[in-house]
Design an enzyme around this catalytic site. Structure first.
Site, PDB file in Angstrom:
ATOM      1  N   HIS A 163       0.828  -1.212   0.000  1.00 12.93           N
ATOM      2  CA  HIS A 163       0.000   0.000   0.000  1.00 12.93           C
ATOM      3  C   HIS A 163       0.861   1.259   0.000  1.00 12.93           C
ATOM      4  O   HIS A 163       0.351   2.351  -0.217  1.00 12.93           O
ATOM      5  CB  HIS A 163      -0.919   0.006   1.227  1.00 12.93           C
ATOM      6  N   ASP A 375       3.574   9.580  -0.712  1.00  9.03           N
ATOM      7  CA  ASP A 375       2.406   8.792  -0.325  1.00  9.03           C
ATOM      8  C   ASP A 375       2.194   7.695  -1.368  1.00  9.03           C
ATOM      9  O   ASP A 375       2.265   7.986  -2.568  1.00  9.03           O
ATOM     10  CB  ASP A 375       1.161   9.699  -0.271  1.00  9.03           C
TER      11      ASP A 375
HETATM   12  P1  ADP Z   1      -3.200   6.650   5.005  1.00 11.28           P
HETATM   13  O1  ADP Z   1      -3.629   5.274   4.569  1.00 11.28           O
HETATM   14  O2  ADP Z   1      -1.732   6.884   4.901  1.00 11.28           O
HETATM   15  O3  ADP Z   1      -3.728   7.066   6.317  1.00 11.28           O
HETATM   16  P2  ADP Z   1      -5.034   7.560   2.895  1.00 11.28           P
HETATM   17  O4  ADP Z   1      -5.383   8.941   2.458  1.00 11.28           O
HETATM   18  O5  ADP Z   1      -4.672   6.640   1.771  1.00 11.28           O
HETATM   19  O6  ADP Z   1      -3.847   7.686   3.955  1.00 11.28           O
HETATM   20  O7  ADP Z   1      -6.250   6.892   3.665  1.00 11.28           O
HETATM   21  C1  ADP Z   1      -6.766   7.467   4.841  1.00 11.28           C
HETATM   22  C2  ADP Z   1      -8.193   6.975   5.062  1.00 11.28           C
HETATM   23  O8  ADP Z   1      -8.586   7.314   6.395  1.00 11.28           O
HETATM   24  C3  ADP Z   1      -9.207   7.642   4.136  1.00 11.28           C
HETATM   25  O9  ADP Z   1     -10.190   6.704   3.799  1.00 11.28           O
HETATM   26  C4  ADP Z   1      -9.776   8.771   5.005  1.00 11.28           C
HETATM   27  O10 ADP Z   1     -11.102   9.159   4.667  1.00 11.28           O
HETATM   28  C5  ADP Z   1      -9.746   8.139   6.372  1.00 11.28           C
HETATM   29  N1  ADP Z   1      -9.593   9.167   7.419  1.00 11.28           N
HETATM   30  C6  ADP Z   1      -8.581  10.031   7.568  1.00 11.28           C
HETATM   31  N2  ADP Z   1      -8.760  10.820   8.633  1.00 11.28           N
HETATM   32  C7  ADP Z   1      -9.912  10.441   9.195  1.00 11.28           C
HETATM   33  C8  ADP Z   1     -10.666  10.874  10.346  1.00 11.28           C
HETATM   34  N3  ADP Z   1     -10.214  11.853  11.142  1.00 11.28           N
HETATM   35  N4  ADP Z   1     -11.829  10.258  10.611  1.00 11.28           N
HETATM   36  C9  ADP Z   1     -12.270   9.260   9.810  1.00 11.28           C
HETATM   37  N5  ADP Z   1     -11.613   8.801   8.733  1.00 11.28           N
HETATM   38  C10 ADP Z   1     -10.458   9.386   8.425  1.00 11.28           C
HETATM   39  C1  G6P Z   2      -1.260   3.213   6.139  1.00 14.26           C
HETATM   40  C2  G6P Z   2      -0.657   1.827   6.001  1.00 14.26           C
HETATM   41  C3  G6P Z   2      -1.582   0.781   6.624  1.00 14.26           C
HETATM   42  C4  G6P Z   2      -1.903   1.186   8.056  1.00 14.26           C
HETATM   43  C5  G6P Z   2      -2.512   2.594   8.087  1.00 14.26           C
HETATM   44  C6  G6P Z   2      -2.800   3.079   9.507  1.00 14.26           C
HETATM   45  O1  G6P Z   2      -2.396   3.264   5.362  1.00 14.26           O
HETATM   46  O2  G6P Z   2      -0.434   1.531   4.626  1.00 14.26           O
HETATM   47  O3  G6P Z   2      -0.966  -0.499   6.611  1.00 14.26           O
HETATM   48  O4  G6P Z   2      -2.789   0.253   8.637  1.00 14.26           O
HETATM   49  O5  G6P Z   2      -1.596   3.500   7.495  1.00 14.26           O
HETATM   50  O6  G6P Z   2      -1.658   2.951  10.312  1.00 14.26           O
HETATM   51  P1  G6P Z   2      -1.609   2.050  11.631  1.00 14.26           P
HETATM   52  O7  G6P Z   2      -0.184   2.022  12.016  1.00 14.26           O
HETATM   53  O8  G6P Z   2      -2.492   2.748  12.611  1.00 14.26           O
HETATM   54  O9  G6P Z   2      -2.176   0.692  11.277  1.00 14.26           O
END
Ligand code: ADP
Ligand code: G6P
Length: 469
Positions: A163, A375
């Site tokens: 991912h 990212d």
């Molecule tokens: P990462 O996987 O690195 O966190 P992404 O942008 O790919 O970044 O995915 C983040 C996911 O988490 C998205 O589906 C987003 O809508 C969700 N998200 C981020 N912040 C919040 C929050 N404060 N409350 C609920 N969902 C959240």
């Molecule tokens: C990114 C990573 C996921 C991970 C998520 C939240 O999306 O690719 O593998 O689960 O961040 O991070 P955490 O450490 O809370 O699982």
């Protein structure tokens, strides 16, 4: 449970459910996120199991069924959380795979815990997989699992999806465990990456770091000394686009979006950032750009407001504590200088929200700022675009996987503060027709390429991956 063997086994560091309190008892609730939705759709009609950590230390809860999925929790001791999860996964691999934005730390103890936990996941998968089953492993926390599982179960098809980015060999070669990790991944039949560059970085690492006696790399195939072949290719992930578009169009979400703007004093323009509070997300660079714009008067604190949602993440790690206090200080400073009574220039929300509230925020925002320094994909960018069919504007960092697909976004280099400021201004001031044209194209792209299509593509690549030369 009706049975003990499964045709499809998913392995990810985390289970797709969270433990939440309901009244005075605690229950499992399905976690939000596209991955769970995608897996639900590919698991329907098949016998599927998911193995992962529950998020708390100590003994694992007994396996259970939820939403037609068999969930098998994996135990992590407090030391394993420190060494495998916070240590090797998020102190060594995460920064190394994200362009060393903060310096990675390497500890032999962390590597040993990573090996031990990966072996535990492989043993459970080996137990749960039916003969010739498909096992789909997710992300950087489980890069040794393919090899361990292959040793235990030569019959199963093993796929792994990354991912996050896969780094260029010049960075990857810092990792003391680099050969072990590459061999770990090469236990799979198919490796999926977010971008072609990531797949190429992996293939180059195999070519350069493993000996000619160990592997032969030809195009996108790597053959190991035991005669096994592994294929690496890009299969970019997406979101449940239709689900987000539908949710964003509901009267309740529309009304909440209007209410959010009213609560902020009906600003002329509303900017939005939504990220896990992670140093890779470029929140500091974004705030610097905005602070300069407020100072110079390109943005007026009374008329243009910014909401930053920053989800708490990995809070015991120093690098995360550091970015949190930097963000808090900067938001405080901007608000001190540019807010009006009862209407802060920046609204900073350090917590999680339900899906409906996220959708309302997306609908409410005129411009979405997605400015990571690196990212793998960035799903937030795709969610914003799915929530808008012909309004809004997306400012998107070139350093995201999403920028490969979302070409009509206002692309920016977040390191270049001067140009980022100009890009934000362009996104705010572009003629309505230009913004509509861009957003329509983006919306179409995200709706066409949704998470279900991604999962199907991954699984069909895995099904036809050649096992032998
Ligand atoms: P990462 O996987 O690195 O966190 P992404 O942008 O790919 O970044 O995915 C983040 C996911 O988490 C998205 O589906 C987003 O809508 C969700 N998200 C981020 N912040 C919040 C929050 N404060 N409350 C609920 N969902 C959240
Ligand atoms: C990114 C990573 C996921 C991970 C998520 C939240 O999306 O690719 O593998 O689960 O961040 O991070 P955490 O450490 O809370 O699982």
């Amino acid at each position: 449970m009706p049975q003990d063997k499964f045709d499809l086994v998913i392995a990810a560091n985390r289970l797709p459910v969270d433990r939440v309190r309901e009244g005075n008892r605690s229950v499992w609730r399905r976690s939000p996120g596209g991955l769970v939705t995608a897996m639900e759709s590919v698991m329907s009609g098949r016998d599927g199991a998911w193995i992962g950590w529950s998020g708390v230390p100590g003994k694992a809860p007994a396996p259970f069924e939820q939403d037609d999925m068999w969930l098998h929790p994996i135990a992590l001791s407090a030391d394993e959380i420190t060494d495998y999860y916070e240590g090797f996964s998020n102190g060594s691999l995460w920064p190394l795979y994200h362009d060393v934005i903060v310096p990675p730390t390497f500890r032999r103890r962390w590597q040993a815990a990573y090996e031990k936990v990966n072996r535990r996941f492989a043993e459970v998968a080996a137990e749960l997989a039916a003969e010739n089953a498909t096992v789909w492993i997710h992300d950087y926390q489980l890069q040794l699992m393919p090899r361990y599982l292959r040793e235990l179960r030569p019959d199963v098809r093993i796929g792994w999806f990354n991912h996050i980015p896969f780094p260029p060999v010049e960075l990857f070669m810092q990792l003391p465990a680099r050969d072990t990790l590459l061999h770990g991944l090469l236990g799979a039949d198919f490796l999926g990456f977010q971008r072609r560059t990531d797949a190429q970085n992996f293939l180059r690492a195999c070519r350069q770091l493993l000996g000619d006696d160990d592997v032969e790399v030809r195009a996108d195939l790597v053959q190991t000394a035991d005669g096994q072949v592994c294929r690496a290719a890009a299969v970019p992930i997406s979101i449940d686009s239709r689900g987000m578009a539908r949710l964003a169009a509901t009267p309740a979400v529309r009304a909440r979006a209007r209410e959010i703007r009213e609560q902020l004093g009906n600003p002329e323009k509303l900017l939005l950032g939504v990220d896990r509070l992670d140093y890779t997300k470029g929140i500091r660079h974004r705030l610097k750009s905005l602070e300069e714009m407020y100072r110079e008067g390109t943005l007026d604190g009374a008329r243009t407001k910014f909401i930053q949602v920053a989800t708490p993440s990995r809070e015991r790690l120093q690098a995360y504590q550091h970015i949190k206090s930097e963000v808090e200080q900067t938001v405080g400073r901007i608000n001190g200088e540019h807010s009006s009574f009862g209407a802060p220039a920046v609204t900073y929300l350090h917590r999680s929200f339900p899906r409906e509230e996220m959708a309302a925020l997306f609908v409410a925002a005129d411009v979405m700022l997605v400015t990571p320094l690196r990212d793998g994909m960035n799903l937030v960018a795709k969610e914003y675009v799915a929530a808008h069919d012909d309004t809004g504007a997306l400012v998107l960092s070139e350093f995201t996987g999403a920028a490969n697909e979302l070409k009509q976004a206002y692309l920016c280099n977040p390191h270049d503060i001067a140009r980022t400021k100009r890009t934000i201004t362009r996104a705010l001031e572009a003629p309505a027709e230009e913004r509509r044209r861009r957003m329509r194209a983006l919306h179409r792209q995200v709706l066409r390429h949704d998470v279900q299509r991604w999962a199907e593509r991954f699984l069909s690549n895995l099904a036809v991956a050649p096992r032998q030369p």
